[in-house]
Motif scaffolding. Structure first.
Motif, short mmCIF file in Angstrom:
data_model
loop_
_atom_site.label_atom_id
_atom_site.label_comp_id
_atom_site.label_asym_id
_atom_site.label_seq_id
_atom_site.Cartn_x
_atom_site.Cartn_y
_atom_site.Cartn_z
N UNK A 105 0.83 -1.22 0.00
CA UNK A 105 0.00 0.00 0.00
C UNK A 105 0.86 1.26 0.00
N UNK A 106 1.99 1.24 0.72
CA UNK A 106 2.86 2.41 0.78
C UNK A 106 3.45 2.73 -0.59
N UNK A 107 3.97 1.71 -1.26
CA UNK A 107 4.58 1.91 -2.58
C UNK A 107 3.56 2.43 -3.59
N UNK A 108 2.37 1.83 -3.60
CA UNK A 108 1.33 2.24 -4.55
C UNK A 108 0.87 3.67 -4.27
N UNK A 109 0.69 4.01 -3.00
CA UNK A 109 0.23 5.35 -2.65
C UNK A 109 1.24 6.41 -3.08
N UNK A 110 2.52 6.16 -2.86
CA UNK A 110 3.55 7.12 -3.26
C UNK A 110 3.53 7.32 -4.77
N UNK A 111 3.30 6.26 -5.52
CA UNK A 111 3.21 6.40 -6.98
C UNK A 111 1.97 7.20 -7.38
N UNK A 115 -0.99 12.61 -9.51
CA UNK A 115 -1.99 13.64 -9.80
C UNK A 115 -1.61 14.97 -9.18
N UNK A 116 -0.98 14.94 -8.00
CA UNK A 116 -0.54 16.18 -7.37
C UNK A 116 0.59 16.81 -8.17
N UNK A 117 1.55 16.00 -8.60
CA UNK A 117 2.66 16.53 -9.38
C UNK A 117 2.18 17.00 -10.76
N UNK A 137 -6.35 20.60 -2.46
CA UNK A 137 -5.84 19.30 -2.85
C UNK A 137 -4.34 19.18 -2.66
N UNK A 138 -3.59 20.20 -3.09
CA UNK A 138 -2.13 20.18 -2.95
C UNK A 138 -1.72 20.20 -1.48
N UNK A 139 -2.39 21.04 -0.69
CA UNK A 139 -2.05 21.14 0.73
C UNK A 139 -2.31 19.83 1.46
N UNK A 140 -3.50 19.27 1.23
CA UNK A 140 -3.85 18.00 1.88
C UNK A 140 -2.93 16.88 1.39
N UNK A 141 -2.68 16.87 0.09
CA UNK A 141 -1.86 15.80 -0.48
C UNK A 141 -0.45 15.77 0.06
N UNK A 284 -3.75 11.43 0.94
CA UNK A 284 -3.25 11.44 -0.43
C UNK A 284 -4.35 11.04 -1.41
N UNK A 285 -5.13 10.01 -1.04
CA UNK A 285 -6.24 9.59 -1.90
C UNK A 285 -7.28 10.69 -2.01
N UNK A 286 -7.62 11.31 -0.88
CA UNK A 286 -8.59 12.42 -0.88
C UNK A 286 -8.11 13.57 -1.74
N UNK A 287 -6.81 13.88 -1.64
CA UNK A 287 -6.25 14.96 -2.44
C UNK A 287 -6.27 14.62 -3.92
#
Length: 294
Positions: A105-111, A115-117, A137-141, A284-287
């Protein structure tokens, strides 16, 4: 529409294959399964070799379909395809490395910070105005990233975590380049084909000049087949989702890959994430969902 009619309509859509944005749920599940096969394959192969077989499988399968349908792969936008393919290759290589060294889950979330980048790249390159939703979105992410990469993370995981975050940044750039190729009139199937082909050639060159190819055995070949099959099924389902469904729903459902990966990580490896990491993943998902609405 009453409840009975609603469910009957859903069953009819399921039988006929007209799932709309629901195809992204299918894609998310297959991408999570692909991540499992990458993690298993990492016991016998390096990230570069795993990625080589992933892209080679896609190039051969998609190339065969193009031959049957008499699709012309030639393009005047060689430079754009080369840039997109190399950046995409870098992103996937970094992701595969992170998958073999971090909880699923950590690896997938970081990838999935891509969308933020991507939002940041659009702000810089296209001078797009930043809306309140974008700011939130950027702040939360990035707050979620700080929680996920908390100071308590063990020292042997920091490098892999940095590689996972870099995979998200390069994936955001790759998505931007795909967007630019689309504006040039390139068909999605041609963009995907040249990505698979160029990435396979580049991966073969790296392996030939470096560690070489690991001999295949009956025990080690099945994760490679799993990576190829699940990756291609995910790609096809995702393509259909964007064709038939609402883009916002499709982009939101894509984050189910994180949920599926977390569940598979618990079931297969007993991954237990602390509260700070779970909170970071949620943010991160919410963002990402907010970024899809910008």
């Amino acid at each position: 529409m009453n409840r009975v009619a609603y469910w009957e309509s859903g069953r009819q859509r399921l039988r006929s294959g007209r799932l709309g944005a629901g195809w992204m749920v299918v894609a998310a599940f297959f991408f999570a399964l692909m991540s499992v096969f990458v993690k298993v394959g990492g016991r016998s192969f390096g990230a570069i070799e795993l990625l080589f077989y992933r892209t080679l499988f896609g190039a051969l399968l998609l190339g065969g379909v193009m031959v049957l349908r008499r699709r012309n792969p030639l393009t005047p936008n060689w430079r754009g395809h080369l840039q997109r393919s190399l950046i995409g290759y870098l992103s996937m290589g970094l992701l595969f490395y992170a998958l073999t060294h971090l909880p699923l889950a950590t690896a997938i979330t970081l990838n999935y910070t891509s969308s933020l980048f991507f939002t940041l790249i659009c702000l810089v390159r296209l001078k797009e105005p930043l809306t309140r939703t974008g700011v939130l979105g950027l702040t939360v992410g990035f707050g979620g990233i700080l929680l996920l990469l908390r100071p308590s993370m063990s020292s042997d995981m920091w490098f892999a975590a940095a590689m996972g975050l870099a995979s998200g940044a390069s994936a955001g750039l790759a998505v931007f380049q795909v967007r630019e190729l689309g504006r040039m009139g390139e068909a999605p199937w041609r963009t995907v084909f040249w990505f698979f082909t160029i990435a396979s050639l580049f991966g073969a060159l790296l392996l030939a000049l470096g560690p070489g190819f690991t001999p295949l055995t009956g025990t080690t070949v099945w994760p490679l087949l799993g990576i190829g099959l699940t990756g291609m099924c995910g790609q096809l389902a995702m393509t259909r989702a964007y064709k038939e469904g609402s883009k916002f729903l499709v982009a939101s459902f894509a984050y189910l890959t994180v949920a599926f990966s977390a569940l598979l990580g618990v079931l297969l490896w007993g991954d237990v994430l602390p509260f700070e990491a779970l909170a970071g993943i949620f943010l991160i998902v919410f963002a990402g969902v907010l970024a899809a609405r910008r």
